[in-house]
Design a protein around this motif. Structure first.
Motif, PDB file in Angstrom:
ATOM      1  N   THR A 288       0.822  -1.215   0.000  1.00 25.18           N
ATOM      2  CA  THR A 288       0.000   0.000   0.000  1.00 25.18           C
ATOM      3  C   THR A 288       0.853   1.261   0.000  1.00 25.18           C
ATOM      4  O   THR A 288       0.362   2.336  -0.346  1.00 25.18           O
ATOM      5  N   ALA A 289       2.138   1.142   0.367  1.00 27.76           N
ATOM      6  CA  ALA A 289       3.001   2.330   0.436  1.00 27.76           C
ATOM      7  C   ALA A 289       3.920   2.459  -0.776  1.00 27.76           C
ATOM      8  O   ALA A 289       3.928   3.495  -1.447  1.00 27.76           O
ATOM      9  N   CYS A 290       4.685   1.427  -1.068  1.00 28.23           N
ATOM     10  CA  CYS A 290       5.700   1.555  -2.131  1.00 28.23           C
ATOM     11  C   CYS A 290       5.304   0.878  -3.439  1.00 28.23           C
ATOM     12  O   CYS A 290       5.983   1.041  -4.453  1.00 28.23           O
ATOM     13  N   GLY A 291       4.215   0.102  -3.457  1.00 27.93           N
ATOM     14  CA  GLY A 291       3.750  -0.534  -4.678  1.00 27.93           C
ATOM     15  C   GLY A 291       4.465  -1.824  -5.049  1.00 27.93           C
ATOM     16  O   GLY A 291       4.220  -2.383  -6.114  1.00 27.93           O
ATOM     17  N   ASN A 292       5.353  -2.301  -4.179  1.00 30.98           N
ATOM     18  CA  ASN A 292       6.053  -3.560  -4.440  1.00 30.98           C
ATOM     19  C   ASN A 292       5.027  -4.687  -4.619  1.00 30.98           C
ATOM     20  O   ASN A 292       4.082  -4.802  -3.853  1.00 30.98           O
ATOM     21  N   VAL A 293       5.222  -5.500  -5.651  1.00 30.16           N
ATOM     22  CA  VAL A 293       4.316  -6.614  -5.956  1.00 30.16           C
ATOM     23  C   VAL A 293       4.940  -7.910  -5.459  1.00 30.16           C
ATOM     24  O   VAL A 293       6.102  -8.195  -5.737  1.00 30.16           O
ATOM     25  N   HIS A 294       4.166  -8.704  -4.744  1.00 31.65           N
ATOM     26  CA  HIS A 294       4.603 -10.054  -4.358  1.00 31.65           C
ATOM     27  C   HIS A 294       4.171 -10.982  -5.492  1.00 31.65           C
ATOM     28  O   HIS A 294       2.990 -11.230  -5.699  1.00 31.65           O
ATOM     29  N   TRP A 295       5.152 -11.487  -6.231  1.00 27.88           N
ATOM     30  CA  TRP A 295       4.869 -12.272  -7.438  1.00 27.88           C
ATOM     31  C   TRP A 295       4.562 -13.726  -7.144  1.00 27.88           C
ATOM     32  O   TRP A 295       4.104 -14.448  -8.014  1.00 27.88           O
ATOM     33  N   GLY A 296       4.844 -14.207  -5.945  1.00 23.11           N
ATOM     34  CA  GLY A 296       4.556 -15.592  -5.594  1.00 23.11           C
ATOM     35  C   GLY A 296       5.678 -16.205  -4.784  1.00 23.11           C
ATOM     36  O   GLY A 296       6.678 -15.558  -4.487  1.00 23.11           O
ATOM     37  N   ASN A 297       5.495 -17.461  -4.402  1.00 20.29           N
ATOM     38  CA  ASN A 297       6.483 -18.205  -3.631  1.00 20.29           C
ATOM     39  C   ASN A 297       7.133 -19.249  -4.528  1.00 20.29           C
ATOM     40  O   ASN A 297       6.435 -20.074  -5.119  1.00 20.29           O
ATOM     41  N   TYR A 298       8.458 -19.202  -4.605  1.00 18.63           N
ATOM     42  CA  TYR A 298       9.192 -20.077  -5.514  1.00 18.63           C
ATOM     43  C   TYR A 298      10.389 -20.699  -4.802  1.00 18.63           C
ATOM     44  O   TYR A 298      10.958 -20.104  -3.895  1.00 18.63           O
ATOM     45  N   SER A 299      10.772 -21.870  -5.248  1.00 19.37           N
ATOM     46  CA  SER A 299      12.023 -22.480  -4.799  1.00 19.37           C
ATOM     47  C   SER A 299      12.677 -23.139  -6.003  1.00 19.37           C
ATOM     48  O   SER A 299      12.000 -23.602  -6.919  1.00 19.37           O
ATOM     49  N   ILE A 300      14.002 -23.150  -5.990  1.00 18.44           N
ATOM     50  CA  ILE A 300      14.752 -23.775  -7.071  1.00 18.44           C
ATOM     51  C   ILE A 300      15.613 -24.871  -6.468  1.00 18.44           C
ATOM     52  O   ILE A 300      16.474 -24.606  -5.628  1.00 18.44           O
ATOM     53  N   GLY A 301      15.343 -26.096  -6.893  1.00 23.52           N
ATOM     54  CA  GLY A 301      16.118 -27.239  -6.447  1.00 23.52           C
ATOM     55  C   GLY A 301      17.070 -27.690  -7.532  1.00 23.52           C
ATOM     56  O   GLY A 301      16.840 -27.463  -8.720  1.00 23.52           O
ATOM     57  N   VAL A 302      18.163 -28.314  -7.109  1.00 22.95           N
ATOM     58  CA  VAL A 302      19.142 -28.848  -8.052  1.00 22.95           C
ATOM     59  C   VAL A 302      19.483 -30.273  -7.658  1.00 22.95           C
ATOM     60  O   VAL A 302      19.421 -30.644  -6.485  1.00 22.95           O
ATOM     61  N   GLY A 303      19.823 -31.066  -8.649  1.00 24.84           N
ATOM     62  CA  GLY A 303      20.219 -32.448  -8.401  1.00 24.84           C
ATOM     63  C   GLY A 303      21.374 -32.835  -9.291  1.00 24.84           C
ATOM     64  O   GLY A 303      21.541 -32.299 -10.390  1.00 24.84           O
ATOM     65  N   ALA A 304      22.197 -33.781  -8.801  1.00 20.63           N
ATOM     66  CA  ALA A 304      23.403 -34.189  -9.513  1.00 20.63           C
ATOM     67  C   ALA A 304      23.306 -35.623  -9.991  1.00 20.63           C
ATOM     68  O   ALA A 304      22.857 -36.507  -9.256  1.00 20.63           O
ATOM     69  N   LEU A 305      23.746 -35.829 -11.219  1.00 18.08           N
ATOM     70  CA  LEU A 305      23.905 -37.167 -11.775  1.00 18.08           C
ATOM     71  C   LEU A 305      25.403 -37.347 -11.989  1.00 18.08           C
ATOM     72  O   LEU A 305      25.976 -36.821 -12.941  1.00 18.08           O
ATOM     73  N   VAL A 306      26.034 -38.026 -11.019  1.00 21.37           N
ATOM     74  CA  VAL A 306      27.482 -38.208 -11.025  1.00 21.37           C
ATOM     75  C   VAL A 306      27.769 -39.687 -11.236  1.00 21.37           C
ATOM     76  O   VAL A 306      27.279 -40.536 -10.479  1.00 21.37           O
ATOM     77  N   PHE A 307      28.565 -39.987 -12.257  1.00 18.69           N
ATOM     78  CA  PHE A 307      28.939 -41.375 -12.551  1.00 18.69           C
ATOM     79  C   PHE A 307      30.435 -41.571 -12.381  1.00 18.69           C
ATOM     80  O   PHE A 307      31.227 -40.678 -12.697  1.00 18.69           O
ATOM     81  N   LYS A 308      30.790 -42.753 -11.871  1.00 14.91           N
ATOM     82  CA  LYS A 308      32.187 -43.165 -11.751  1.00 14.91           C
ATOM     83  C   LYS A 308      32.231 -44.657 -12.053  1.00 14.91           C
ATOM     84  O   LYS A 308      31.509 -45.439 -11.415  1.00 14.91           O
ATOM     85  N   ASP A 309      33.043 -45.054 -13.009  1.00 18.58           N
ATOM     86  CA  ASP A 309      33.176 -46.472 -13.368  1.00 18.58           C
ATOM     87  C   ASP A 309      31.810 -47.118 -13.628  1.00 18.58           C
ATOM     88  O   ASP A 309      31.519 -48.208 -13.132  1.00 18.58           O
ATOM     89  N   GLU A 310      30.959 -46.407 -14.388  1.00 19.35           N
ATOM     90  CA  GLU A 310      29.620 -46.890 -14.762  1.00 19.35           C
ATOM     91  C   GLU A 310      28.696 -47.120 -13.567  1.00 19.35           C
ATOM     92  O   GLU A 310      27.743 -47.896 -13.633  1.00 19.35           O
ATOM     93  N   LYS A 311      28.981 -46.436 -12.473  1.00 19.67           N
ATOM     94  CA  LYS A 311      28.115 -46.469 -11.292  1.00 19.67           C
ATOM     95  C   LYS A 311      27.677 -45.047 -10.977  1.00 19.67           C
ATOM     96  O   LYS A 311      28.432 -44.095 -11.160  1.00 19.67           O
ATOM     97  N   MET A 312      26.430 -44.925 -10.490  1.00 20.97           N
ATOM     98  CA  MET A 312      25.863 -43.609 -10.202  1.00 20.97           C
ATOM     99  C   MET A 312      25.925 -43.323  -8.703  1.00 20.97           C
ATOM    100  O   MET A 312      25.661 -44.202  -7.882  1.00 20.97           O
ATOM    101  N   LEU A 313      26.250 -42.079  -8.365  1.00 15.20           N
ATOM    102  CA  LEU A 313      26.296 -41.636  -6.980  1.00 15.20           C
ATOM    103  C   LEU A 313      24.871 -41.469  -6.454  1.00 15.20           C
ATOM    104  O   LEU A 313      24.070 -40.746  -7.035  1.00 15.20           O
ATOM    105  N   LEU A 314      24.564 -42.159  -5.359  1.00 11.51           N
ATOM    106  CA  LEU A 314      23.254 -42.061  -4.716  1.00 11.51           C
ATOM    107  C   LEU A 314      23.428 -41.824  -3.231  1.00 11.51           C
ATOM    108  O   LEU A 314      24.452 -42.195  -2.644  1.00 11.51           O
ATOM    109  N   VAL A 315      22.408 -41.234  -2.630  1.00 10.39           N
ATOM    110  CA  VAL A 315      22.356 -41.025  -1.183  1.00 10.39           C
ATOM    111  C   VAL A 315      21.029 -41.562  -0.657  1.00 10.39           C
ATOM    112  O   VAL A 315      20.033 -41.575  -1.377  1.00 10.39           O
TER     113      VAL A 315
END
Length: 185
Positions: free
Chosen positions: A27-54
């Motif tokens: 109501t004062a400065c006009g800033n717009v709240h565009w929404g709630n977002y999150s950015i996730g990342v994941g890794a596909l790491v291979f060594k000797d034809e095996k994949m890293l998992l947790v």
């Protein structure tokens, strides 16, 4: 949950139509709240034809095997995020090769997940004992008897059937920019 106070100036927010959508606006400065977002990342790491998992030690998915990953920090470049997450969760040093998949989940907190193919550099898998309680490299045969998260199974299929190199960092555009990083085919 509605945003009641402006994150820029602290004044009350009200609902207004902006670009044809009802949004919270200060109501004062006009800033717009565009929404709630999150950015996730994941890794596909291979060594000797095996994949890293947790194996996840926390909900959601506690007890399931997944690829290492996490969430981007506010001022952290995304390619640094995935390197950090792999190192934190597994003790493995890896470097970004390319982006191979993107998942979009439009929900109350809209999540975008970016999967990176990564090159193994060094280290032996060790869990962080907070987010993950086991870590290792596993063959396709070994994975058959593991409780893999369904999304991780999909990512494994993506990794095994990549026709191209995926999106790689455009060094020329990135170097000429203002700290922005550009990915392209």
């Amino acid at each position: 949950m509605a945003v009641n106070f402006c994150m820029s100036c602290g004044h009350p927010m009200e609902t207004r139509e902006v670009d044809g959508v009802e949004r919270r606006v200060c109501t004062a400065c006009g800033n717009v709240h565009w929404g709630n977002y999150s950015i996730g990342v994941g890794a596909l790491v291979f060594k000797d034809e095996k994949m890293l998992l947790v194996r996840r030690a926390q909900e959601p998915g506690k007890g399931k095997w997944t690829n290492p990953g996490g969430y981007i920090e506010q001022l952290e470049p995304i390619e640094q995020t995935i390197v950090r997450e792999v190192l934190e969760e597994t003790g493995i040093q890896a470097e970004v090769k390319s982006i191979v998949a993107v998942r979009d989940q439009p929900r109350s907190i809209h999540n975008v997940y970016i999967a990176f193919e990564m090159a193994y550099v060094e280290g032996e898998p060790r869990p962080d004992e907070v987010e993950v309680d086991q870590a290792g490299f596993f063959s396709l045969e070994e994975m058959k008897d593991m409780e893999l998260a369904s999304f991780t199974r999909w990512l494994l299929d993506v990794a095994l059937h990549v026709d191209k190199n995926g999106l790689t960092i455009d060094q020329k555009a990135t170097a000429a920019g203002n700290g922005d990083v550009y990915f392209r085919l």
